[in-house]
Each structure stands twice: as C-alpha cells, then as structure tokens.
Design a protein around this motif. Structure first.
Motif, PDB file in Angstrom:
ATOM      1  N   LYS A   1     -11.523 -19.785 -39.920  1.00 52.02           N
ATOM      2  CA  LYS A   1     -10.602 -20.909 -40.080  1.00 52.02           C
ATOM      3  C   LYS A   1     -10.685 -21.878 -38.893  1.00 52.02           C
ATOM      4  O   LYS A   1     -10.663 -21.474 -37.736  1.00 52.02           O
ATOM      5  CB  LYS A   1      -9.172 -20.387 -40.211  1.00 52.02           C
ATOM      6  CG  LYS A   1      -8.137 -21.475 -40.464  1.00 52.02           C
ATOM      7  CD  LYS A   1      -6.749 -20.874 -40.650  1.00 52.02           C
ATOM      8  CE  LYS A   1      -5.717 -21.954 -40.910  1.00 52.02           C
ATOM      9  NZ  LYS A   1      -4.366 -21.382 -41.110  1.00 52.02           N
ATOM     10  N   ASN A   2     -10.771 -23.156 -39.227  1.00 54.11           N
ATOM     11  CA  ASN A   2     -10.774 -24.261 -38.251  1.00 54.11           C
ATOM     12  C   ASN A   2     -11.952 -24.241 -37.282  1.00 54.11           C
ATOM     13  O   ASN A   2     -11.915 -24.921 -36.255  1.00 54.11           O
ATOM     14  CB  ASN A   2      -9.464 -24.292 -37.460  1.00 54.11           C
ATOM     15  CG  ASN A   2      -8.274 -24.595 -38.329  1.00 54.11           C
ATOM     16  OD1 ASN A   2      -8.369 -25.334 -39.307  1.00 54.11           O
ATOM     17  ND2 ASN A   2      -7.130 -24.008 -38.003  1.00 54.11           N
ATOM     18  N   ARG A   3     -12.969 -23.495 -37.590  1.00 50.55           N
ATOM     19  CA  ARG A   3     -14.159 -23.526 -36.736  1.00 50.55           C
ATOM     20  C   ARG A   3     -15.147 -24.555 -37.280  1.00 50.55           C
ATOM     21  O   ARG A   3     -15.164 -24.810 -38.464  1.00 50.55           O
ATOM     22  CB  ARG A   3     -14.811 -22.137 -36.674  1.00 50.55           C
ATOM     23  CG  ARG A   3     -13.900 -21.113 -35.976  1.00 50.55           C
ATOM     24  CD  ARG A   3     -14.558 -19.785 -35.765  1.00 50.55           C
ATOM     25  NE  ARG A   3     -15.609 -19.880 -34.737  1.00 50.55           N
ATOM     26  CZ  ARG A   3     -16.392 -18.844 -34.417  1.00 50.55           C
ATOM     27  NH1 ARG A   3     -16.254 -17.675 -35.046  1.00 50.55           N
ATOM     28  NH2 ARG A   3     -17.329 -18.978 -33.488  1.00 50.55           N
ATOM     29  N   PRO A   4     -15.913 -25.197 -36.365  1.00 51.87           N
ATOM     30  CA  PRO A   4     -16.007 -24.937 -34.932  1.00 51.87           C
ATOM     31  C   PRO A   4     -14.737 -25.350 -34.189  1.00 51.87           C
ATOM     32  O   PRO A   4     -14.245 -26.461 -34.376  1.00 51.87           O
ATOM     33  CB  PRO A   4     -17.211 -25.782 -34.503  1.00 51.87           C
ATOM     34  CG  PRO A   4     -17.299 -26.872 -35.528  1.00 51.87           C
ATOM     35  CD  PRO A   4     -16.847 -26.258 -36.816  1.00 51.87           C
ATOM     36  N   ASP A   5     -14.254 -24.435 -33.335  1.00 56.05           N
ATOM     37  CA  ASP A   5     -13.028 -24.678 -32.597  1.00 56.05           C
ATOM     38  C   ASP A   5     -13.352 -25.061 -31.153  1.00 56.05           C
ATOM     39  O   ASP A   5     -14.509 -25.325 -30.801  1.00 56.05           O
ATOM     40  CB  ASP A   5     -12.116 -23.452 -32.674  1.00 56.05           C
ATOM     41  CG  ASP A   5     -12.786 -22.171 -32.169  1.00 56.05           C
ATOM     42  OD1 ASP A   5     -13.814 -22.264 -31.436  1.00 56.05           O
ATOM     43  OD2 ASP A   5     -12.289 -21.071 -32.495  1.00 56.05           O
ATOM     44  N   GLU A   6     -12.329 -25.084 -30.331  1.00 57.65           N
ATOM     45  CA  GLU A   6     -12.507 -25.535 -28.942  1.00 57.65           C
ATOM     46  C   GLU A   6     -13.519 -24.667 -28.200  1.00 57.65           C
ATOM     47  O   GLU A   6     -14.368 -25.169 -27.452  1.00 57.65           O
ATOM     48  CB  GLU A   6     -11.157 -25.510 -28.224  1.00 57.65           C
ATOM     49  CG  GLU A   6     -11.194 -26.093 -26.826  1.00 57.65           C
ATOM     50  CD  GLU A   6      -9.815 -26.166 -26.190  1.00 57.65           C
ATOM     51  OE1 GLU A   6      -9.756 -26.397 -24.971  1.00 57.65           O
ATOM     52  OE2 GLU A   6      -8.814 -25.996 -26.916  1.00 57.65           O
ATOM     53  N   LYS A   7     -13.458 -23.367 -28.402  1.00 58.96           N
ATOM     54  CA  LYS A   7     -14.405 -22.458 -27.745  1.00 58.96           C
ATOM     55  C   LYS A   7     -15.829 -22.743 -28.201  1.00 58.96           C
ATOM     56  O   LYS A   7     -16.772 -22.736 -27.396  1.00 58.96           O
ATOM     57  CB  LYS A   7     -14.013 -21.009 -28.040  1.00 58.96           C
ATOM     58  CG  LYS A   7     -14.865 -19.979 -27.313  1.00 58.96           C
ATOM     59  CD  LYS A   7     -14.404 -18.559 -27.638  1.00 58.96           C
ATOM     60  CE  LYS A   7     -15.283 -17.530 -26.946  1.00 58.96           C
ATOM     61  NZ  LYS A   7     -14.874 -16.135 -27.304  1.00 58.96           N
TER      62      LYS A   7
END
Length: 272
Positions: A136-142
């Motif tokens: 979910k919501n990837r690519p994320d901040e990391k």
C-alpha cells in the motif's frame, strides 16, 4: 556531464512514473544546469503508435511494471520500435511485492538488442495493481530515498568512468514462464480474460475511458470493453465512486492469496 536526460514509462497507476521521474530529477539536480527532462509517457495507446529514436548524447531512464514476473507482453512490440543508437539506458521495473522474476533482465536484453548501452538497473516496489493493501502507498518515503541513492550512483558512474561498463542484473536465461495463479486444488488458472464489472455507483464521468492503457473501455457505455483488459488497476483505483470491480472467483482468490502470502515488505534491488 553533457548528456540529455530522458524518461520513458508505462504507468497506469503512477507507481512506475514516480520511480522513473525520481531518478531523472535527482540526476538533473547533480548536473545543476538549465537542462530539462524530455518525458515520454507511453501508458496510453496513442503514444505507442509513434517510434522513438535516441543518440549517443542521451541518457534514458525507462521503466515498466512487472506483469506475471515478466515485461508486459502487450508492450513488446512497442519497446522493439525504440532505437538506442548508443544511448545510455537505465532499466527499471516495478512490481507489487511478490517478485520481479525475470522482468529486469528481459527489459535489459530488449534495450541492448535495440542499440542501448544499459549501465544500471533497478527493481522497485509499487502498490500491487490488484490490491489496495498489498504494498500500500508504495513507492513510499523509504523507497524514494533508495531511488535518490540509485540516481546518485548512476551520476557518479557516468561522470567518473571513461569507458562506462554495462550492467549485470539478476535473472534467468531462458526466462521463466509467466507466473500463473492456482486454484484451491493447485491447478493453474487463467485469469487473462477476466474483465471488470461496473455497478450502479457509476456517474458516467468517462475517467476510466481516458485512463485505460489499452483503449478498451467503450465511451458510450463504460460497462463494455471493446478490447482486452490487462488488469492494470487504473480504472478501479481511480474511479471516484468505486463503481469498477472484479467478481471472478479465481481472480479474487488469487488477489487474497497475494495479500496474505506476500504481505512482508520487500525492498528495492539496484544493480551497477
């Protein structure tokens, strides 16, 4: 660095676009010039009718999603119309947290056969096209920190190597067969012909028509398909009223299986 920066991507739900664009923007920051990024978004079918050619003065970051562990077969004809003429290429694949299998090596091979010099490759994770919970919501901040580091290393390689080396990436030859889901008895099932349904929430806004990368959704009746469905998720994930859905039992079983079996976070892999 006296190179023109180009991006190319197929990205129905925006995940591949985010990764490819992030790489290009970071490289451009390092160049610190007035250059702009030449962008070719080949998600929609009209763009894929036009051949594209580059030169040895170009750097091309090209990204595709992973479908069943491979480069989407509906893109093969188009990808083979792109001519490199010695351009440097960065191959990027984005997958939904299961596995990218042989997609990256396949993309690298396609690019090399068409005259590119592939100097880096990466496999990144994006929210699965079947699901709103898997990755979910990837690519994320990391993930985007890794994208930035990847771009930094690409820039360093281009600017410090007199004879820039091609990259070796993970994968098998011959390529593995396309990944197939199985039913409860362990028998492979074919969900390629499964198509989305439309419920009474539909407000006929035509957004799904405009987003479909195959141009398959009928403009006059958005519940009808005039072509194939590749299960990219664009119409379902972007529908403002949640009017699009799948009800095929094999598809839904496979979706649930993916969400359970591959819930553990996977991390991007990069190659230089």
């Amino acid at each position: 660095m006296n190179k023109k920066i180009n991006t190319m991507y197929f990205s129905p739900t925006g995940t591949t676009k985010k990764v490819v664009s992030g790489i290009a923007k970071k490289i451009l920051e390092n160049i610190a010039s007035e250059l702009t990024i030449n962008n070719i978004d080949f998600t929609l079918p009209g763009v894929r009718k036009e051949p594209v050619s580059f030169t040895g003065e170009d750097v091309v970051i090209i990204g595709v999603p992973v479908y069943a562990g491979r480069v989407p077969n509906i893109l093969l004809n188009y990808l083979n119309t792109i001519t490199g003429n010695g351009a440097l290429a960065i191959a990027v694949v984005v997958y939904g947290n299961r596995n990218y299998d042989d997609a990256l090596i396949e993309l690298k091979d396609i690019l090399e056969l068409n005259g590119f010099k592939v100097i880096a490759g990466g496999a990144f994770i994006g929210e699965h096209s079947f699901s709103k919970t898997l990755a979910k919501n990837r690519p994320d901040e990391k993930d985007m920190v890794i994208v930035s580091d990847f771009a930094e290393q690409i820039y360093t390689k281009i600017t410090t190597q007199d004879n820039i080396q091609t990259v070796v990436v993970k994968g098998n030859k011959p390529y593995r067969k396309y990944y197939k889901p199985e039913n409860e008895n362990g028998t492979p099932v074919d969900i390629r012909k499964v198509t989305p349904k439309t419920n009474s929430n539909c407000i006929d806004c035509k957004l799904c028509v405009n987003l479909c990368p195959m141009g398959s959704i009928d403009y006059e009746d958005v519940s009808k398909l005039n072509g194939i469905c590749i299960k990219c998720g664009a119409c379902i994930k972007n529908c403002p009223t949640e009017a699009k859905y799948y009800d095929d039992k094999d598809y839904l079983r496979h979706k649930h299986e993916l969400e359970v079996d591959f819930a553990s976070r996977r991390e991007p892999e990069t190659f230089f």
